[in-house]
Structures are given as C-alpha cells and as structure tokens.
Motif scaffolding. Structure first.
Motif, PDB file in Angstrom:
ATOM      1  N   GLU A   1      82.094  38.016  14.948  1.00 42.35           N
ATOM      2  CA  GLU A   1      81.754  36.704  15.501  1.00 42.35           C
ATOM      3  C   GLU A   1      82.711  35.618  15.013  1.00 42.35           C
TER       4      GLU A   1
ATOM      5  N   SER B   1      74.139  40.496  16.445  1.00 45.41           N
ATOM      6  CA  SER B   1      74.361  40.390  15.011  1.00 45.41           C
ATOM      7  C   SER B   1      73.050  40.163  14.259  1.00 45.41           C
TER       8      SER B   1
ATOM      9  N   ALA C   1      77.513  33.328  13.083  1.00 46.71           N
ATOM     10  CA  ALA C   1      76.142  33.740  13.391  1.00 46.71           C
ATOM     11  C   ALA C   1      75.134  32.872  12.653  1.00 46.71           C
TER      12      ALA C   1
ATOM     13  N   CYS D   1      70.970  42.908  11.717  1.00 44.60           N
ATOM     14  CA  CYS D   1      70.615  42.486  10.358  1.00 44.60           C
ATOM     15  C   CYS D   1      69.111  42.572  10.144  1.00 44.60           C
TER      16      CYS D   1
ATOM     17  N   ALA E   1      78.128  36.758   8.734  1.00 37.69           N
ATOM     18  CA  ALA E   1      78.992  36.044   9.671  1.00 37.69           C
ATOM     19  C   ALA E   1      78.672  34.553   9.641  1.00 37.69           C
TER      20      ALA E   1
ATOM     21  N   VAL F   1      80.674  43.571  13.290  1.00 36.86           N
ATOM     22  CA  VAL F   1      79.596  42.648  13.615  1.00 36.86           C
ATOM     23  C   VAL F   1      78.816  42.285  12.353  1.00 36.86           C
ATOM     24  N   ALA F   2      78.513  41.012  12.191  1.00 34.74           N
ATOM     25  CA  ALA F   2      77.757  40.490  11.044  1.00 34.74           C
ATOM     26  C   ALA F   2      78.480  40.660   9.714  1.00 34.74           C
TER      27      ALA F   2
ATOM     28  N   ALA G   1      83.963  39.410   9.915  1.00 38.33           N
ATOM     29  CA  ALA G   1      82.905  39.402  10.928  1.00 38.33           C
ATOM     30  C   ALA G   1      83.482  39.198  12.331  1.00 38.33           C
TER      31      ALA G   1
ATOM     32  N   GLY H   1      81.600  47.915  13.301  1.00 36.92           N
ATOM     33  CA  GLY H   1      80.274  47.791  12.699  1.00 36.92           C
ATOM     34  C   GLY H   1      79.464  49.068  12.637  1.00 36.92           C
TER      35      GLY H   1
ATOM     36  N   ASN I   1      72.844  38.127   7.104  1.00 34.66           N
ATOM     37  CA  ASN I   1      73.977  38.098   8.023  1.00 34.66           C
ATOM     38  C   ASN I   1      75.143  37.384   7.344  1.00 34.66           C
TER      39      ASN I   1
END
Length: 293
Positions: free
Chosen positions: A248, A272, A288, A276, A285, A229-230, A246, A8, A283
């Motif tokens: 997550e 995350s 998330a 954002c 993800a 991430v995200a 992502a 990320g 986001n």
C-alpha cells in the motif's frame, strides 16, 4: 509502467508462528488479484521441516480461483520442489541465493557460487517446460553475520543466475539496512552486468528506508518492485527486522508520482485490514493506517 510482485502470501506469511489455514491463504491471494495485482507469489515448495507454514502450498494452489492475466508463482529450491510446483499448477518458479558468503555458509553450508549451481537442474527442467524462472539474491545491502557485502559478490550472484536462465533477479535488502546513496551505488554496479528490466528491488523496511531506497532504483529506470501487503513478513536472522515494504505504501507513493500500477488502492487497503484481522496482528502499512475507516 511499474511492475509489482506481491510477496504477502509467501514471504509475508512464511514466518507466522501460528499456522494459517490454506483457505485463508487462498482467499488472500484471490483478494489481492481482485485489486489488480498481476504477479503473486502464492507458495513455497520447500521442505516442511524448514518452513512448516508453507507445507500446504499444494492445497493453497488448489483452492485459488485463478484470474486471467495473473501469474501465480512459487519458490522452488530443488527438483523435488519444482516437481511439486508443476503438479500444483504454478505458472512461474523462483530460486534463491545470498550475496553474502557468510550468510550462505551459515545457512546452507556452501559458497554462493555452489549454492547457485545447485539450481542448474531446476532451471533446465523449467526451460524444457517453458516455465519462467525468477532469481532472488538476499543480503545485497548488508548481512547479519558479516556486515558489509562486497559489490563484487552481488554482481557475481546476478551473473550466475542470469547465466542459468533466470529472466530477472530480485535484489533483496533482507535486513533492511540499506540507505539511498548506498542503494544507488550498488544498483549502478549491478547495471553494469544486467539491464534495468533484468533487475527488481526487494527491500525490507526495518529502518524505515525502503521507500527512499526504491526511489533510488526508480531513478535508475529499475521499475520492478517486490512488496508485501500490510508489510507482512520479517527476517528470522535479524533482530527487529520488519517485513518487505508494504504494498500500500509503495502504491501510494507511485500514484503520487503519476505512475500507473493498475492497482485499486482503497480495495487493497481493505484487503490489508482483512488479513491483519485474520492474523490478529497490527497493520504495518502507514497508508493502511491512515486510510482506516
């Protein structure tokens, strides 16, 4: 045990149109480490002319609150980048090539093999300093310029990078066009020249196939995964291309399969949403979004 490489802070942020302050990048890296992620790509020592967003990588490395057991790596395309990374305190470096001849010619005006040989000096210098080198191969499942990519070219890129001393080669579906059967076939071919531990999966989620594609690799005992991430990131060469899968979403799937990641998922979801918010972006993800409170 699954090994996760968090992309990320580098791959995720490098194409952001608005400059992200070094302090925000460093805080993102610190928060990610606190979640249990032990491999974090923290910057890229490329020419600021090519990737302005990464021009402050020295400052970012200087602001990181290093945690024991965490490897902070950086992308280094040449000796100048390598020396900058060493001065900044990178624990590991990465070099990158493409599996597509058209992609390589279009972007750096040389063949795949020629592009990889340019890293010889970097790999030798890293070996002298006992710095691990990781390799990336992009466009493994498809290319925005030539379409299909011959498996023989993927295999050649892997062999060349391993011969230079890369301990592992991360295989990138840069534009996210791969599907599970294709991924399984390509990875089986790659395993003819490398062990599962020498390969990693770096799949973008443009067509929503990334998790299914990762499962194809897991079934072949490839247990190293790159994620962002995200779902931050994208590919400037492919219309509508999304970021890397992502982190997550990957962790939720792995935990549901009974696999250990060492990552605190609720804490990661909080990170995350935080990043954002800093970027003022949606986001991507799914996990998330589902866990948002």
């Amino acid at each position: 045990m699954i090994t996760l490489y968090e992309m990320g802070a580098r791959d995720g942020l490098q194409n952001e149109p608005v400059m992200v302050p070094a302090a925000v990048k460093a805080e993102l890296i610190d928060r990610l480490a606190q979640c249990g992620l032990q491999h974090i790509e923290a910057g890229s020592f490329v020419s600021p002319r090519w990737i302005p967003q990464m021009a402050d990588s020295e400052a970012v490395f200087g602001l990181i609150k290093r945690q024991a057991g965490v490897t902070y790596s950086a992308l280094t395309p040449n000796m100048q980048g390598f020396e900058r990374a060493m001065a900044a305190g990178a624990d590991e470096v990465a070099v990158f090539a493409a599996a597509s001849e058209a992609f390589s010619q279009k972007n750096i005006n040389c063949s795949i093999r020629e592009s990889i040989q340019r890293f010889t000096q970097v790999c030798e210098a890293a070996r002298d300093k006992n710095i691990p080198v990781r390799g990336y191969v992009s466009t493994v499942m498809g290319c925005p310029y030539q379409g299909k990519v011959p498996e023989a070219d993927v295999v050649m890129a892997i062999e060349e990078l391993l011969a230079l001393g890369c301990y592992q080669v991360s295989l990138g579906d840069t534009i996210g066009v791969g599907t599970p059967r294709q991924v399984s076939q390509v990875l089986k071919t790659c395993l003819s020249v490398a062990s599962p531990a020498q390969l990693a999966m770096h799949f973008h989620d443009t067509y929503g196939q990334a998790l299914a594609n990762l499962l194809s690799g897991l079934e072949l005992d490839i247990t190293t995964i790159d994620a962002s991430v995200a779902g931050l990131g994208g590919c400037p060469y492919a219309k509508g291309a999304s970021g890397n899968v992502a982190t997550e979403d990957v962790i939720y799937m792995l935990h549901g399969m009974g696999m250990d990641t060492g990552v605190d998922l609720p804490q990661l979801v909080a990170v995350s949403h935080w990043i954002c918010g800093q970027l003022e972006c949606q986001n991507r993800a799914k996990v998330a979004q589902a866990m948002e409170t």
